[in-house]
Motif scaffolding. Sequence first.
Motif, short mmCIF file in Angstrom:
data_model
loop_
_atom_site.label_atom_id
_atom_site.label_comp_id
_atom_site.label_asym_id
_atom_site.label_seq_id
_atom_site.Cartn_x
_atom_site.Cartn_y
_atom_site.Cartn_z
N ILE A 1 34.27 36.83 46.55
CA ILE A 1 34.30 35.41 46.88
C ILE A 1 34.98 34.62 45.76
CG2 ILE A 1 32.84 33.39 47.26
CD1 ILE A 1 30.86 35.23 48.66
N ILE A 2 34.77 35.03 44.52
CA ILE A 2 35.42 34.35 43.39
C ILE A 2 36.93 34.49 43.49
CG2 ILE A 2 35.69 34.37 40.89
CD1 ILE A 2 32.75 35.28 40.72
N ILE A 3 37.40 35.70 43.81
CA ILE A 3 38.84 35.92 43.98
C ILE A 3 39.38 35.06 45.11
CG2 ILE A 3 40.60 37.63 44.63
CD1 ILE A 3 39.69 38.05 41.86
N GLN A 4 38.66 35.00 46.21
CA GLN A 4 39.11 34.20 47.34
C GLN A 4 39.17 32.72 47.00
OE1 GLN A 4 36.41 35.32 50.46
NE2 GLN A 4 37.56 37.18 50.96
N LEU B 1 42.50 30.43 46.91
CA LEU B 1 42.54 29.16 47.64
C LEU B 1 42.96 28.02 46.72
CD1 LEU B 1 41.99 27.54 50.24
CD2 LEU B 1 39.64 27.28 49.42
N ALA B 2 42.40 27.98 45.52
CA ALA B 2 42.78 26.95 44.55
C ALA B 2 44.25 27.07 44.19
CB ALA B 2 41.91 27.05 43.31
N LEU B 3 44.73 28.30 44.06
CA LEU B 3 46.14 28.53 43.74
C LEU B 3 47.04 28.05 44.86
CD1 LEU B 3 48.03 29.81 41.63
CD2 LEU B 3 47.84 31.93 42.90
N ILE B 4 46.66 28.30 46.08
CA ILE B 4 47.46 27.85 47.23
C ILE B 4 47.49 26.32 47.31
CG2 ILE B 4 47.52 27.78 49.76
CD1 ILE B 4 46.46 30.69 49.68
N ILE B 5 46.34 25.70 47.14
CA ILE B 5 46.28 24.23 47.20
C ILE B 5 47.09 23.61 46.07
CG2 ILE B 5 44.74 22.25 46.96
CD1 ILE B 5 42.62 23.94 48.46
N TRP C 1 47.85 25.82 36.78
CA TRP C 1 48.36 26.78 37.75
C TRP C 1 48.56 28.15 37.11
CZ3 TRP C 1 53.08 29.37 38.42
CH2 TRP C 1 53.34 29.87 39.69
N VAL C 2 49.16 28.17 35.93
CA VAL C 2 49.36 29.43 35.21
C VAL C 2 48.02 30.03 34.82
CG1 VAL C 2 50.28 30.43 33.08
CG2 VAL C 2 51.68 28.84 34.40
N GLY C 3 47.09 29.20 34.39
CA GLY C 3 45.77 29.68 34.03
C GLY C 3 45.04 30.33 35.21
N ILE C 4 45.17 29.73 36.39
CA ILE C 4 44.54 30.31 37.58
C ILE C 4 45.14 31.67 37.90
CG2 ILE C 4 44.24 30.04 40.07
CD1 ILE C 4 43.95 27.06 39.63
N ILE C 5 46.46 31.80 37.74
CA ILE C 5 47.10 33.09 37.99
C ILE C 5 46.59 34.14 37.02
CG2 ILE C 5 49.30 34.33 37.83
CD1 ILE C 5 50.64 31.90 39.03
#
Length: 62
Positions: free
Chosen positions: A3-6, A10-14, A47-51
């Motif tokens: 769920i954390i990955i999902q 989702l945050a990355l897509i938004i 964004w880079v941090g989320i990746i």
Amino acid sequence: MTIIIQLLVLALIILSTVLVIGIPVTLASPGKWEKSKNLIYTTIGIWVGIIIVTGIINSFIA
């Protein structure tokens, strides 16, 4: 853990959608770049941090 990955994806897509729309609009608007430069750089950093976080967490799952 999945769920954390999902949620990260989702945050990355938004955030990617916001950046794809927001950066060209900011660059096309006269005088907006100087006002919004720090916000855009901060958003790109997030964004880079989320990746990176998504990749690290995903390495524990696989």
